[in-house]
Design a protein around this motif. Structure first.
Motif, PDB file in Angstrom:
ATOM      1  N   MET A   1     -11.203   5.141 -40.455  1.00 34.62           N
ATOM      2  CA  MET A   1     -11.701   3.786 -40.156  1.00 34.62           C
ATOM      3  C   MET A   1     -11.496   2.897 -41.377  1.00 34.62           C
ATOM      4  SD  MET A   1     -13.493   3.451 -37.185  1.00 34.62           S
ATOM      5  CE  MET A   1     -13.876   4.645 -35.906  1.00 34.62           C
ATOM      6  N   ASP A   4     -16.737  -0.375 -41.040  1.00 40.24           N
ATOM      7  CA  ASP A   4     -17.701  -0.242 -39.935  1.00 40.24           C
ATOM      8  C   ASP A   4     -17.514  -1.410 -38.965  1.00 40.24           C
ATOM      9  OD1 ASP A   4     -18.882   2.012 -41.055  1.00 40.24           O
ATOM     10  OD2 ASP A   4     -20.322   0.818 -42.230  1.00 40.24           O
ATOM     11  N   GLU A 176      -9.818  -1.891 -27.483  1.00 45.65           N
ATOM     12  CA  GLU A 176     -10.898  -0.916 -27.644  1.00 45.65           C
ATOM     13  C   GLU A 176     -10.411   0.455 -27.182  1.00 45.65           C
ATOM     14  OE1 GLU A 176     -14.507  -2.663 -26.371  1.00 45.65           O
ATOM     15  OE2 GLU A 176     -15.570  -0.754 -26.429  1.00 45.65           O
ATOM     16  N   ASP A 179     -13.330   5.652 -29.249  1.00 43.85           N
ATOM     17  CA  ASP A 179     -14.254   5.780 -30.372  1.00 43.85           C
ATOM     18  C   ASP A 179     -14.036   4.740 -31.465  1.00 43.85           C
ATOM     19  OD1 ASP A 179     -11.815   6.631 -31.091  1.00 43.85           O
ATOM     20  OD2 ASP A 179     -12.427   8.604 -31.857  1.00 43.85           O
ATOM     21  N   ALA A 180     -13.234   3.710 -31.185  1.00 43.73           N
ATOM     22  CA  ALA A 180     -12.961   2.698 -32.219  1.00 43.73           C
ATOM     23  C   ALA A 180     -12.372   1.439 -31.568  1.00 43.73           C
ATOM     24  CB  ALA A 180     -11.955   3.252 -33.233  1.00 43.73           C
ATOM     25  N   THR A 191      -8.602  -0.243 -37.961  1.00 46.67           N
ATOM     26  CA  THR A 191      -9.583   0.265 -36.998  1.00 46.67           C
ATOM     27  C   THR A 191     -10.999   0.080 -37.542  1.00 46.67           C
ATOM     28  OG1 THR A 191      -9.371   2.481 -37.936  1.00 46.67           O
ATOM     29  CG2 THR A 191      -8.102   2.020 -35.939  1.00 46.67           C
ATOM     30  N   ALA A 192     -11.915  -0.113 -36.622  1.00 50.05           N
ATOM     31  CA  ALA A 192     -13.328  -0.276 -36.999  1.00 50.05           C
ATOM     32  C   ALA A 192     -14.198   0.274 -35.880  1.00 50.05           C
ATOM     33  CB  ALA A 192     -13.638  -1.747 -37.234  1.00 50.05           C
ATOM     34  N   LYS A 193     -15.466   0.531 -36.230  1.00 49.49           N
ATOM     35  CA  LYS A 193     -16.399   0.983 -35.177  1.00 49.49           C
ATOM     36  C   LYS A 193     -16.767  -0.191 -34.264  1.00 49.49           C
ATOM     37  CE  LYS A 193     -18.620   4.286 -38.252  1.00 49.49           C
ATOM     38  NZ  LYS A 193     -19.718   4.367 -39.194  1.00 49.49           N
ATOM     39  N   GLN A 194     -16.874  -1.375 -34.871  1.00 50.92           N
ATOM     40  CA  GLN A 194     -17.284  -2.576 -34.137  1.00 50.92           C
ATOM     41  C   GLN A 194     -16.443  -3.751 -34.598  1.00 50.92           C
ATOM     42  OE1 GLN A 194     -19.879  -3.145 -31.832  1.00 50.92           O
ATOM     43  NE2 GLN A 194     -20.177  -0.933 -31.706  1.00 50.92           N
ATOM     44  N   ASP A 327     -18.452  -2.293 -25.312  1.00 52.26           N
ATOM     45  CA  ASP A 327     -19.225  -1.393 -26.188  1.00 52.26           C
ATOM     46  C   ASP A 327     -19.040  -1.708 -27.667  1.00 52.26           C
ATOM     47  OD1 ASP A 327     -20.211  -0.131 -24.058  1.00 52.26           O
ATOM     48  OD2 ASP A 327     -18.893   1.629 -24.173  1.00 52.26           O
ATOM     49  N   ARG A 328     -17.837  -2.163 -28.019  1.00 48.61           N
ATOM     50  CA  ARG A 328     -17.528  -2.311 -29.456  1.00 48.61           C
ATOM     51  C   ARG A 328     -17.108  -3.723 -29.846  1.00 48.61           C
ATOM     52  NH1 ARG A 328     -17.482   2.608 -31.783  1.00 48.61           N
ATOM     53  NH2 ARG A 328     -17.497   4.356 -30.350  1.00 48.61           N
TER      54      ARG A 328
END
Ligand SMILES: Cc1cc2nc3c(=O)[nH]c(=O)nc-3n(C[C@H](O)[C@H](O)[C@H](O)COP(=O)(O)OP(=O)(O)OC[C@H]3O[C@@H](n4cnc5c(N)ncnc54)[C@H](O)[C@@H]3O)c2cc1C
Length: 373
Positions: A1, A4, A176, A179-180, A191-194, A327-328
């Protein structure tokens, strides 16, 4: 990632969200298509009005008061001018529903204010002429924000708190995955979580599903050079918005001792893409604005000293859009010509939502899911 949270668009709200996220321990990458401060953002143009007595609805008052506290803190700790507490006069017919909203906002939070009858207004603020049945309310919490220095200061704080803010870093698309979120740029994919999308009038390019709910509208700003600048000093001339029949004007006292900003809320016509924004007013448009402003405020000459044209993105109900759209991915857009004053509150909300925290305020009205209904 890579982070975050990736924040796309570092106007005021995106910058503020980056600051909040970094203060809360998240790794933050902010990507701005242009230089970190630029003239194409919806924040450009020297000043923005802050009002607590709010025409647009008393339900905004908690967000406004939270924002004002944050603006004052930022201003206190900054060398740059950020907030001029000039007060804001709302002038209009007592029967105008917007004046009713002003009264409700004042009552909602016991906002300090002074009311003026038509005669009192004429005596106290003779700069405003041509009063018909207009009354006024001076919102003593109101004032003028300085957007360029505010955004610069917010970005400085964000960087100091650990956010990495990159200028000249356009995002081409977002995607999206399980998981990322993949953020595609000309230099490669991050890439990021959010992800927070805070891209102003460019939002529909990244989030096409919002396109049909958003409209780009130009807004012109005009400045005048009065013969007697002292008549327009903040000490004697508060910022104002004035509804005079069908004419809606707004203005700010002189902040530099020479020019006075006084604008005209005209219907310029929507545009279908940011690149179609016409940056200059026609001679006919300039003449009309100038004549109307001069008629209502004769101390401002019938002739515009300078002007600029910007744009903001509007929703049909003129209510901002803040919330998660998947979700993200969290979005903040559709501020409908009124977003700057809310920067701290909107930035905090965007950060809270991206981090999965429950926002301090009930923002169900702002949800993007209202469009589905
Ligand atoms: C002339 C005018 C007067 C106004 N007056 C007031 C007022 O008096 N009071 C008030 O409260 N509000 C006012 N507003 C409204 C307020 O200024 C806006 O609502 C607010 O600034 C919008 O902020 P934003 O972050 O959505 O957009 P912006 O400030 O435009 O920020 C979006 C940023 O995203 C960047 N970006 C876009 N696409 C990408 C991409 N793909 N990749 C990376 N970066 C990208 C852009 O370059 C830009 O910097 C006014 C607006 C205008 C235009």
């Amino acid at each position: 990632m890579d982070a975050d949270v990736i924040v796309i668009g570092l106007g005021a709200a995106g910058s503020y969200a980056s600051w909040n996220l970094a203060c809360n321990g998240a790794s933050v990458l902010g990507l701005e298509a242009q230089s970190l401060i630029h003239d194409d953002g919806a924040y450009a143009g020297e000043s923005r009005l802050f009002r607590a007595a709010y025409h647009e609805g008393a339900h905004y008052v908690p967000l406004l008061l939270a924002s004002r506290r944050a603006w004052l803190e930022l201003a206190d700790e900054s060398l740059a001018p950020i907030f001029h507490p000039t007060g804001v006069l709302s002038i209009g017919s007592p029967a105008d529903p917007r004046m009713e909203q002003v009264r409700r906002s004042l009552a909602a939070a016991d906002i300090p204010h002074t009311t003026f009858t038509t005669a009192e207004l004429a005596a106290r603020y003779p700069q405003h002429q041509g009063l018909s049945d207009e009354i006024a309310v001076l919102d003593e919490l109101g004032g003028a924000l300085r957007p360029e220095s505010a955004v610069t200061e917010i970005q400085r704080r964000a960087t100091a708190a650990g956010a990495e803010l990159r200028g000249n870093s356009p995002v081409l698309s977002i995607e999206e995955t399980g998981d990322a979120v993949r953020v595609v740029t000309p230099e490669g994919t991050l890439t990021a979580k959010q992800v927070i999308v805070s891209a102003g009038i460019w939002t529909p390019m990244l989030l096409p599903t919002l396109d049909r709910h958003l409209t780009i509208k130009p807004i012109a700003l005009t400045w005048f050079a009065p013969q007697n600048p002292s008549d327009f000093d903040p000490a004697v001339f508060p910022a104002f918005i004035r509804d005079h029949g069908a004419v809606h004007i707004f203005g700010v006292p002189t902040l530099d001792g020479s020019l006075v900003k006084a604008g005209y809320d005209a219907k310029w016509g929507d545009i279908d893409a940011p690149e179609h924004l016409e940056r200059r007013l026609s001679a006919a448009e300039r003449a009309k604005i100038s004549r109307d402003i001069h008629t209502l405020i004769p101390g401002l000459p019938d002739g515009i000293a300078k002007h600029s044209v910007h744009a903001d993105i509007f929703t049909a109900d003129k209510t901002p859009v803040i919330g998660r759209i998947s979700d993200r991915v969290t979005v903040g857009t559709g501020y409908s010509g009124h977003g700057f004053k809310f920067t701290p509150a909107f930035g905090d909300l965007l950060a809270d939502i991206a981090l999965g925290r429950t926002p301090e305020f009930d923002i169900s009205r702002l949800s993007p899911h209202r469009f589905a209904a």
